[in-house]
Design a protein around this motif. Structure first.
Motif, PDB file in Angstrom:
ATOM      1  N   GLY A  31       0.841  -1.183   0.000  1.00 31.53           N
ATOM      2  CA  GLY A  31       0.000   0.000   0.000  1.00 31.53           C
ATOM      3  C   GLY A  31       0.878   1.235   0.000  1.00 31.53           C
ATOM      4  N   GLU A  32       0.253   2.389  -0.059  1.00 33.76           N
ATOM      5  CA  GLU A  32       1.029   3.629  -0.020  1.00 33.76           C
ATOM      6  C   GLU A  32       1.385   4.024   1.405  1.00 33.76           C
ATOM      7  N   MET A  33       0.530   3.690   2.369  1.00 34.15           N
ATOM      8  CA  MET A  33       0.766   4.060   3.754  1.00 34.15           C
ATOM      9  C   MET A  33       1.290   2.875   4.570  1.00 34.15           C
ATOM     10  N   VAL A  34       0.838   1.697   4.229  1.00 27.51           N
ATOM     11  CA  VAL A  34       1.204   0.480   4.946  1.00 27.51           C
ATOM     12  C   VAL A  34       1.397  -0.637   3.934  1.00 27.51           C
ATOM     13  N   HIS A  35       1.860  -1.798   4.407  1.00 25.14           N
ATOM     14  CA  HIS A  35       1.882  -2.973   3.538  1.00 25.14           C
ATOM     15  C   HIS A  35       1.387  -4.175   4.317  1.00 25.14           C
ATOM     16  N   LEU A  36       1.040  -5.223   3.585  1.00 22.12           N
ATOM     17  CA  LEU A  36       0.459  -6.418   4.180  1.00 22.12           C
ATOM     18  C   LEU A  36       1.398  -7.597   3.999  1.00 22.12           C
ATOM     19  N   ARG A  37       1.494  -8.418   5.027  1.00 24.38           N
ATOM     20  CA  ARG A  37       2.194  -9.691   4.939  1.00 24.38           C
ATOM     21  C   ARG A  37       1.294 -10.759   5.555  1.00 24.38           C
ATOM     22  N   PRO A  38       1.506 -12.030   5.218  1.00 18.16           N
ATOM     23  CA  PRO A  38       0.672 -13.075   5.812  1.00 18.16           C
ATOM     24  C   PRO A  38       0.747 -13.031   7.339  1.00 18.16           C
ATOM     25  N   ALA A  39      -0.402 -13.125   7.987  1.00 24.58           N
ATOM     26  CA  ALA A  39      -0.433 -13.123   9.448  1.00 24.58           C
ATOM     27  C   ALA A  39       0.136 -14.430   9.988  1.00 24.58           C
ATOM     28  N   VAL A  40       0.802 -14.346  11.113  1.00 26.90           N
ATOM     29  CA  VAL A  40       1.365 -15.527  11.779  1.00 26.90           C
ATOM     30  C   VAL A  40       0.815 -15.578  13.200  1.00 26.90           C
ATOM     31  N   ILE A  41       0.945 -16.739  13.823  1.00 27.96           N
ATOM     32  CA  ILE A  41       0.385 -16.934  15.162  1.00 27.96           C
ATOM     33  C   ILE A  41       0.938 -15.913  16.154  1.00 27.96           C
ATOM     34  N   GLU A  42       2.222 -15.570  16.009  1.00 31.13           N
ATOM     35  CA  GLU A  42       2.849 -14.620  16.938  1.00 31.13           C
ATOM     36  C   GLU A  42       2.190 -13.240  16.879  1.00 31.13           C
ATOM     37  N   ASP A  43       1.515 -12.933  15.773  1.00 30.43           N
ATOM     38  CA  ASP A  43       0.874 -11.621  15.649  1.00 30.43           C
ATOM     39  C   ASP A  43      -0.337 -11.481  16.564  1.00 30.43           C
ATOM     40  N   LEU A  44      -0.860 -12.594  17.068  1.00 27.98           N
ATOM     41  CA  LEU A  44      -2.027 -12.514  17.941  1.00 27.98           C
ATOM     42  C   LEU A  44      -1.703 -11.773  19.229  1.00 27.98           C
ATOM     43  N   ASP A  45      -0.515 -12.006  19.765  1.00 33.72           N
ATOM     44  CA  ASP A  45      -0.098 -11.247  20.959  1.00 33.72           C
ATOM     45  C   ASP A  45       0.084  -9.774  20.626  1.00 33.72           C
ATOM     46  N   ARG A  46       0.511  -9.495  19.411  1.00 33.77           N
ATOM     47  CA  ARG A  46       0.702  -8.105  18.998  1.00 33.77           C
ATOM     48  C   ARG A  46      -0.643  -7.394  18.871  1.00 33.77           C
ATOM     49  N   MET A  47      -1.670  -8.121  18.474  1.00 31.57           N
ATOM     50  CA  MET A  47      -3.001  -7.527  18.418  1.00 31.57           C
ATOM     51  C   MET A  47      -3.486  -7.149  19.816  1.00 31.57           C
ATOM     52  N   ASP A  48      -3.137  -7.963  20.809  1.00 34.23           N
ATOM     53  CA  ASP A  48      -3.467  -7.601  22.189  1.00 34.23           C
ATOM     54  C   ASP A  48      -2.719  -6.337  22.608  1.00 34.23           C
ATOM     55  N   ALA A  49      -1.448  -6.232  22.179  1.00 35.28           N
ATOM     56  CA  ALA A  49      -0.621  -5.090  22.583  1.00 35.28           C
ATOM     57  C   ALA A  49      -1.161  -3.769  22.047  1.00 35.28           C
ATOM     58  N   ILE A  50      -1.776  -3.786  20.850  1.00 30.36           N
ATOM     59  CA  ILE A  50      -2.290  -2.545  20.264  1.00 30.36           C
ATOM     60  C   ILE A  50      -3.772  -2.329  20.604  1.00 30.36           C
ATOM     61  N   GLU A  51      -4.307  -3.151  21.501  1.00 30.71           N
ATOM     62  CA  GLU A  51      -5.700  -3.021  21.947  1.00 30.71           C
ATOM     63  C   GLU A  51      -6.666  -3.013  20.760  1.00 30.71           C
ATOM     64  N   ALA A  52      -6.541  -4.053  19.949  1.00 29.84           N
ATOM     65  CA  ALA A  52      -7.323  -4.122  18.715  1.00 29.84           C
ATOM     66  C   ALA A  52      -8.806  -4.398  18.949  1.00 29.84           C
ATOM     67  N   TYR A  53      -9.168  -4.832  20.164  1.00 32.04           N
ATOM     68  CA  TYR A  53     -10.552  -5.239  20.398  1.00 32.04           C
ATOM     69  C   TYR A  53     -11.338  -4.234  21.229  1.00 32.04           C
ATOM     70  N   VAL A  54     -10.712  -3.116  21.541  1.00 32.60           N
ATOM     71  CA  VAL A  54     -11.411  -2.053  22.272  1.00 32.60           C
ATOM     72  C   VAL A  54     -12.497  -1.458  21.375  1.00 32.60           C
ATOM     73  N   GLY A  55     -13.705  -1.325  21.913  1.00 33.15           N
ATOM     74  CA  GLY A  55     -14.801  -0.734  21.134  1.00 33.15           C
ATOM     75  C   GLY A  55     -15.341  -1.623  20.051  1.00 33.15           C
ATOM     76  N   ALA A  56     -15.112  -2.932  20.155  1.00 35.64           N
ATOM     77  CA  ALA A  56     -15.533  -3.856  19.097  1.00 35.64           C
ATOM     78  C   ALA A  56     -17.033  -3.810  18.856  1.00 35.64           C
ATOM     79  N   SER A  57     -17.830  -3.638  19.913  1.00 35.26           N
ATOM     80  CA  SER A  57     -19.283  -3.680  19.750  1.00 35.26           C
ATOM     81  C   SER A  57     -19.784  -2.557  18.843  1.00 35.26           C
ATOM     82  N   GLY A  58     -19.080  -1.423  18.834  1.00 38.30           N
ATOM     83  CA  GLY A  58     -19.494  -0.324  17.969  1.00 38.30           C
ATOM     84  C   GLY A  58     -18.984  -0.442  16.549  1.00 38.30           C
ATOM     85  N   ILE A  59     -18.011  -1.328  16.324  1.00 41.60           N
ATOM     86  CA  ILE A  59     -17.406  -1.457  14.996  1.00 41.60           C
ATOM     87  C   ILE A  59     -17.951  -2.676  14.251  1.00 41.60           C
ATOM     88  N   THR A  60     -17.978  -3.811  14.936  1.00 38.49           N
ATOM     89  CA  THR A  60     -18.435  -5.041  14.285  1.00 38.49           C
ATOM     90  C   THR A  60     -19.683  -5.627  14.933  1.00 38.49           C
TER      91      THR A  60
END
Length: 366
Positions: A31-60
């Motif tokens: 992408g122009e701002m970011v790029h994508l790579r295949p997700a790996v199992i270790e990325d699940l802990d990283r999703m916790d670190a960035i608080e990816a699930y905060v406000g989930a009820s309003g988004i999904t």
């Protein structure tokens, strides 16, 4: 070959063509701002670190626990497919043999100007994007983006979603060969609805009181939106957000080639109906030429050439709308949304699969 045997062979071939591959290579996407790579199992802990699930009820529409559980299952399913594991072997498969592809969204830049890489605490992971419920029989998939709490509203979805959709809808082997991509969004998430509309999604249904709106203590509807392969314009979907084509991304060359054929066919049709009109088709010809001249070396050159292409194609589309205006009045012309009703195709076959069928083309390397 006997007629009944030939029919059986053709039926078997058609059935096999609707089966998903036993193993998939998840492609990286730029992408122009970011790029994508295949997700790996270790990325699940990283999703916790960035608080990816905060406000989930309003988004999904899911609560935080359910959203986290879904993401973890999606990543495991994607990894299992990339390793060639059957659903029964992975333990996380779908009983209908539907598959999932998961990418991690990576940034290596300082977009907020604080002098540090934006996501240093999560190894540059700021979220994930998925193709879920990939149905080989129906050629359908759902797209979903999950971003960290501090990375929402910055335009990352606008950068990556059209590129993933281009891959998903592009014919095999360059893409996944889907016919339909759809999204499901809570009615309160009006920002996402607007983004999806700009990408070419149209509302196709509404599930009443399907979700619980925790912040307002009430039920809310779930809106289903979708786009078909012969409706999605990968170039205009990027241009709607000021993004540019990156030609070496998966599926893009096929989309550019199809666009060239589409413009050339319109040019020929105009010349056939208006052979004596001076200058007829000039914009279309310029647009077709600009598509052919998109360079493959250097992102800046691609961006500049693509911008020129978009301007030329928009001029061609305006000419086309003027023609419709003389016949149908102003109904189609007054709609400024990039995907007007007059431009939606009704064919049952993808435009980039049918255009140019039976026409001779120069193939690179010949």
């Amino acid at each position: 070959m006997p007629e009944n045997l030939e029919a059986a062979t053709q039926e078997q071939s058609d059935r096999q063509s609707r089966e998903l591959p036993k193993r998939i290579v998840v492609p990286p996407i730029k992408g122009e701002m970011v790029h994508l790579r295949p997700a790996v199992i270790e990325d699940l802990d990283r999703m916790d670190a960035i608080e990816a699930y905060v406000g989930a009820s309003g988004i999904t529409g899911k609560d935080r626990v359910a959203e986290r559980g879904a993401v973890r299952a999606w990543v495991r399913r994607s990894v299992a497919w990339s390793q060639g594991e059957a659903p029964s072997e992975s333990g996380v498969g779908d009983p209908e043999s539907r598959r999932t592809i998961a990418w991690s969204i990576i940034t290596e830049a300082d977009h907020d100007g604080d002098g540090r890489i934006d996501a240093a605490n999560s190894d540059n992971v700021i979220g994930m994007i998925f193709l879920i419920d990939i149905d080989g029989w129906a050629r359908s998939a759902r797209i979903q983006v999950v971003l960290g709490k501090d990375y929402r509203g910055r335009g990352y979805s606008r950068d990556i979603m059209p590129r993933v959709m281009t891959y998903g809808l592009a014919p095999e082997p360059a893409g996944l060969g889907m016919h339909r991509i759809w999204v499901a969004v809570p009615e309160q998430n009006t920002r996402s609805v607007s983004v999806y509309q700009s990408l070419g999604f149209v509302p196709s249904g509404r599930s009443r009181d399907a979700l619980w709106n925790d912040s307002q203590n009430r039920y809310q509807d779930l809106i289903v939106m979708d786009t078909l392969v012969d409706e999605f314009d990968p170039i205009r979907s990027l241009d709607a957000f000021g993004m540019h084509v990156i030609e070496d991304n998966p599926g893009v060359k096929e989309a550019l080639s199809a666009r060239e054929h589409s413009i050339a066919i319109r040019l020929n049709e105009k010349n056939a109906t208006k052979p004596d009109a001076e200058g007829v088709g000039a914009d279309d010809a310029a647009a077709a030429q600009s598509v052919r001249e998109v360079p493959s070396d250097g992102m800046d050159d691609v961006a500049a050439s693509q911008q020129k292409n978009v301007e030329s194609v928009d001029a061609a589309r305006q000419s086309e709308r003027d023609d419709r205006k003389s016949v149908n009045g102003d109904a189609d012309v007054e709609n400024s949304w990039p995907y007007t009703a007059g431009e939606r195709k009704t064919s049952k076959e993808a435009w980039w699969r049918t255009l140019g069928r039976g026409r001779k083309r120069d193939v690179e390397g010949k």
